[in-house]
Motif scaffolding. Structure first.
Motif, PDB file in Angstrom:
ATOM      1  N   GLU A 191       0.835  -1.210   0.000  1.00 39.33           N
ATOM      2  CA  GLU A 191       0.000   0.000   0.000  1.00 39.33           C
ATOM      3  C   GLU A 191       0.868   1.258   0.000  1.00 39.33           C
ATOM      4  O   GLU A 191       0.567   2.227  -0.706  1.00 39.33           O
ATOM      5  N   ARG A 192       1.949   1.246   0.787  1.00 38.45           N
ATOM      6  CA  ARG A 192       2.846   2.415   0.813  1.00 38.45           C
ATOM      7  C   ARG A 192       3.542   2.612  -0.525  1.00 38.45           C
ATOM      8  O   ARG A 192       3.745   3.747  -0.971  1.00 38.45           O
ATOM      9  N   LEU A 193       3.876   1.508  -1.179  1.00 35.35           N
ATOM     10  CA  LEU A 193       4.536   1.593  -2.482  1.00 35.35           C
ATOM     11  C   LEU A 193       3.569   2.129  -3.535  1.00 35.35           C
ATOM     12  O   LEU A 193       3.956   2.926  -4.402  1.00 35.35           O
ATOM     13  N   LEU A 194       2.310   1.727  -3.449  1.00 31.69           N
ATOM     14  CA  LEU A 194       1.302   2.257  -4.381  1.00 31.69           C
ATOM     15  C   LEU A 194       1.086   3.743  -4.169  1.00 31.69           C
ATOM     16  O   LEU A 194       0.838   4.484  -5.128  1.00 31.69           O
TER      17      LEU A 194
ATOM     18  N   PRO B 234       0.282   8.751  -6.221  1.00 29.48           N
ATOM     19  CA  PRO B 234      -0.085   9.536  -5.027  1.00 29.48           C
ATOM     20  C   PRO B 234      -1.583   9.794  -4.963  1.00 29.48           C
ATOM     21  O   PRO B 234      -2.209  10.067  -5.995  1.00 29.48           O
ATOM     22  N   PRO B 235      -2.173   9.682  -3.766  1.00 35.53           N
ATOM     23  CA  PRO B 235      -3.609   9.946  -3.629  1.00 35.53           C
ATOM     24  C   PRO B 235      -3.924  11.390  -3.984  1.00 35.53           C
ATOM     25  O   PRO B 235      -3.103  12.292  -3.756  1.00 35.53           O
ATOM     26  N   PRO B 236      -5.102  11.640  -4.537  1.00 31.01           N
ATOM     27  CA  PRO B 236      -5.477  13.018  -4.870  1.00 31.01           C
ATOM     28  C   PRO B 236      -5.679  13.830  -3.601  1.00 31.01           C
ATOM     29  O   PRO B 236      -6.132  13.287  -2.588  1.00 31.01           O
ATOM     30  N   PRO B 237      -5.362  15.131  -3.626  1.00 28.84           N
ATOM     31  CA  PRO B 237      -5.575  15.957  -2.428  1.00 28.84           C
ATOM     32  C   PRO B 237      -7.060  16.060  -2.124  1.00 28.84           C
ATOM     33  O   PRO B 237      -7.873  16.196  -3.030  1.00 28.84           O
ATOM     34  N   SER B 238      -7.375  15.940  -0.839  1.00 29.66           N
ATOM     35  CA  SER B 238      -8.793  16.036  -0.452  1.00 29.66           C
ATOM     36  C   SER B 238      -9.254  17.473  -0.582  1.00 29.66           C
ATOM     37  O   SER B 238      -8.576  18.405  -0.146  1.00 29.66           O
ATOM     38  N   LYS B 239     -10.355  17.656  -1.247  1.00 37.71           N
ATOM     39  CA  LYS B 239     -10.888  19.008  -1.470  1.00 37.71           C
ATOM     40  C   LYS B 239     -12.249  19.138  -0.788  1.00 37.71           C
ATOM     41  O   LYS B 239     -13.101  18.278  -0.930  1.00 37.71           O
TER      42      LYS B 239
ATOM     43  N   ASP C 288     -12.848   9.879  -6.443  1.00 34.18           N
ATOM     44  CA  ASP C 288     -12.362   8.803  -5.568  1.00 34.18           C
ATOM     45  C   ASP C 288     -12.521   7.452  -6.234  1.00 34.18           C
ATOM     46  O   ASP C 288     -11.638   6.591  -6.146  1.00 34.18           O
ATOM     47  N   SER C 289     -13.639   7.263  -6.898  1.00 35.15           N
ATOM     48  CA  SER C 289     -13.890   5.992  -7.583  1.00 35.15           C
ATOM     49  C   SER C 289     -12.886   5.764  -8.709  1.00 35.15           C
ATOM     50  O   SER C 289     -12.356   4.663  -8.878  1.00 35.15           O
ATOM     51  N   GLN C 290     -12.593   6.827  -9.466  1.00 30.64           N
ATOM     52  CA  GLN C 290     -11.610   6.723 -10.552  1.00 30.64           C
ATOM     53  C   GLN C 290     -10.213   6.410  -9.991  1.00 30.64           C
ATOM     54  O   GLN C 290      -9.469   5.603 -10.572  1.00 30.64           O
ATOM     55  N   TYR C 291      -9.892   7.060  -8.856  1.00 27.74           N
ATOM     56  CA  TYR C 291      -8.578   6.822  -8.251  1.00 27.74           C
ATOM     57  C   TYR C 291      -8.445   5.364  -7.803  1.00 27.74           C
ATOM     58  O   TYR C 291      -7.405   4.730  -8.028  1.00 27.74           O
ATOM     59  N   GLU C 292      -9.499   4.825  -7.175  1.00 29.20           N
ATOM     60  CA  GLU C 292      -9.453   3.446  -6.703  1.00 29.20           C
ATOM     61  C   GLU C 292      -9.306   2.464  -7.866  1.00 29.20           C
ATOM     62  O   GLU C 292      -8.603   1.459  -7.765  1.00 29.20           O
TER      63      GLU C 292
ATOM     64  N   ASP D 104      -6.148  -0.049  -8.369  1.00 31.12           N
ATOM     65  CA  ASP D 104      -6.265  -1.499  -8.579  1.00 31.12           C
ATOM     66  C   ASP D 104      -5.473  -1.947  -9.801  1.00 31.12           C
ATOM     67  O   ASP D 104      -4.848  -3.025  -9.792  1.00 31.12           O
ATOM     68  N   LYS D 105      -5.478  -1.126 -10.851  1.00 29.54           N
ATOM     69  CA  LYS D 105      -4.700  -1.450 -12.053  1.00 29.54           C
ATOM     70  C   LYS D 105      -3.206  -1.424 -11.742  1.00 29.54           C
ATOM     71  O   LYS D 105      -2.445  -2.309 -12.167  1.00 29.54           O
ATOM     72  N   PHE D 106      -2.782  -0.390 -10.964  1.00 30.20           N
ATOM     73  CA  PHE D 106      -1.370  -0.288 -10.589  1.00 30.20           C
ATOM     74  C   PHE D 106      -0.956  -1.478  -9.714  1.00 30.20           C
ATOM     75  O   PHE D 106       0.159  -1.988  -9.841  1.00 30.20           O
TER      76      PHE D 106
END
Length: 468
Positions: free
Chosen positions: A148-151, A156-161, A173-177, A181-183
């Motif tokens: 998880e840390r390597l992913l 990098p997670p998107p900044p929370s807005k 968030d759904s697109q990021y997840e 998963d692909k990564f």
């Protein structure tokens, strides 16, 4: 009521306890035979001592504390297997083991090490053993967290807005997840193995001052280093690593975080006290003679300093108090110019099992070269196979090596089986040097070859004294 509960729900035995229960004296001797030739009396003695340790742990608590370990004194010339028997016994029983030399310890007023340092060293070694076991136990969870840390580094997670458009944030968030998963899939397939990532690695802090270890200063040195290490802020160094290397570093960090330090320390102390083995070599070097002055005073002083440790005392370590009452002590010495009765009576009495090891002859050397699982001939064959060179030792070559070793031992200092390594190394010196570039990859080592390489040295007694 408690007795009924314990009967219905007996305490579960650890895998180590089950393993030790299966180690009968006959099984121990059989395992030792795989590595050590002869010395059956010594093998039986250590096998009984180890089994008595297991037997003691099966007793009621009131009786258990009263049973003292059956410490052993091994007597025999150098190179006959004293250290190897003790080391193999510890490895076989998965016991914490350290080897120390009695001559390194001296009483206050002489330069040397504090005798209690052997116990502190044993605790440190045991703690590292237990730590490794616990990290292996948590390996799967640590690898999961490391992934998880390597992913996070790769994607990098998107900044929370914060905002009123909640549905828009949910879509992101759904697109990021989905991307994550692909990564993850690509990472597991090794598609990122050549990619570099930046990683913050914690650096070990060196001590600001260094105290020269000596008698009664070693503990102060350790405590000062630990204190300064805790006061100094931890530094992190940013490094660029390939993904597989970064994953290993992260997995190690996560495994260390999952280990409960209190449980680790308690288990290390308990295992040291119940399963620890301390092998004290060169015990004959600290015998004192009646009426002698100077160094002999110090030698007898070492015995008196060792006595409380062997009898059973409490030693202060940086991890807590360690009791030595049930640590198994094995001593060894050649006793060429001294005898066990030259030791002070109190010290002699703490080693109820005495065993004399036999000197080695040509027939023993032949067996040592061929029979053990780690036989010297097998080692050299395996080493040179890595270069594509195949060695074939004939029976007469092995007999010649054994005979020459026995001859040199008689002429010069008798160093037992260690002579085999010196002579074999000399025989194979040219092959070892030229192995990467040799055109002939299959080499026959026979008696003629051995004589060609060593005959001149063997004939010249002065030369063999220095070279072999």
């Amino acid at each position: 009521m408690e007795d009924i509960v314990q009967t219905l729900n007996p305490p579960k035995k650890s895998p180590l306890e089950d393993f030790m229960a299966a180690l009968t004296p006959a099984k121990i001797v059989e395992e030792l035979n795989s590595y050590i030739v002869g010395q059956n009396k010594a093998k039986r003695a250590v096998a009984i001592a180890l089994r008595n340790r297991w037997r003691r742990q099966q007793l009621d608590e009131s009786m258990r504390d009263e049973v003292a370990p059956k410490n052993i004194m091994m007597i025999g010339p150098t190179g006959v297997g004293k250290t190897e028997i003790a080391r193999r016994l510890a490895k076989l029983s998965k016991s914490p083991f350290i080897k120390v030399e009695a001559s390194k310890y001296t009483e206050v007023g002489y330069v040397g090490r504090d005798v209690e340092s052997m116990v502190r060293d044993l605790v440190e070694l045991t703690r590292n053993m237990v730590k490794e076991e616990l990290e292996i136990k948590h390996r799967a969870k640590a690898r999961e967290y490391a992934e998880e840390r390597l992913l996070d580094l790769l994607l990098p997670p998107p900044p929370s807005k914060s905002g009123f458009n909640i549905s828009s944030n949910n879509d992101k968030d759904s697109q990021y997840e989905q991307s994550r998963d692909k990564f993850r899939k690509l990472l597991r397939e090794g598609k990122f193995d050549d990619k570099m990532v930046e990683l913050d690695i914690q650096e070990k802090q060196g001590p600001l001052v260094e105290i020269i270890p000596g008698s009664n200063m070693e503990e102060m040195d350790n405590n000062l280093k630990e204190m300064l290490g805790s006061l100094l802020p931890s530094k992190k160094k940013r490094k660029n690593l390939k993904v597989p290397e970064a994953f290993k570093v992260l997995a190690q960090e996560e495994a260390a975080k999952l280990v409960d330090q209190e449980v680790l320390t308690q288990e290390a102390i308990e295992r040291t006290q119940q399963n620890g083995i301390i092998f004290i070599d060169e015990i004959d070097k600290i015998t004192g003679r009646q009426g002698m002055q100077g160094p002999d005073v110090s030698r007898e002083g070492v015995q008196r300093d060792l006595l409380p440790i062997v009898e059973g005392s409490s030693v202060n370590t940086k991890y807590g108090i360690v009791k030595t009452d049930h640590i198994l002590f094995i001593t060894a010495g050649a006793f060429h110019s001294a005898k066990p009765s030259d030791l002070i009576p109190e010290f002699q009495g703490r080693f109820p099992i005495r065993v004399e090891l036999d000197s080695l002859n040509k027939e023993d050397f032949i067996r040592i070269l061929k029979e053990p699982d780690n036989a010297l001939i097998k080692q050299y064959i395996a080493l040179l196979e890595t270069e594509g060179v195949h060695l074939d030792f004939s029976e007469d070559a092995i007999e010649e090596i054994a005979g020459m070793s026995a001859t040199v031992n008689q002429r010069t200092e008798n160093i037992g089986a260690r002579r085999l390594q010196t002579i074999t190394e000399k025989i194979l010196e040219e092959i070892s040097f030229a192995a990467p570039t040799l055109e002939e990859k299959s080499i026959k080592i026979d008696a003629v070859y051995v004589k060609e390489k060593l005959d001149e040295i063997i004939q010249n007694e002065d030369l063999s004294r220095y070279i072999l």
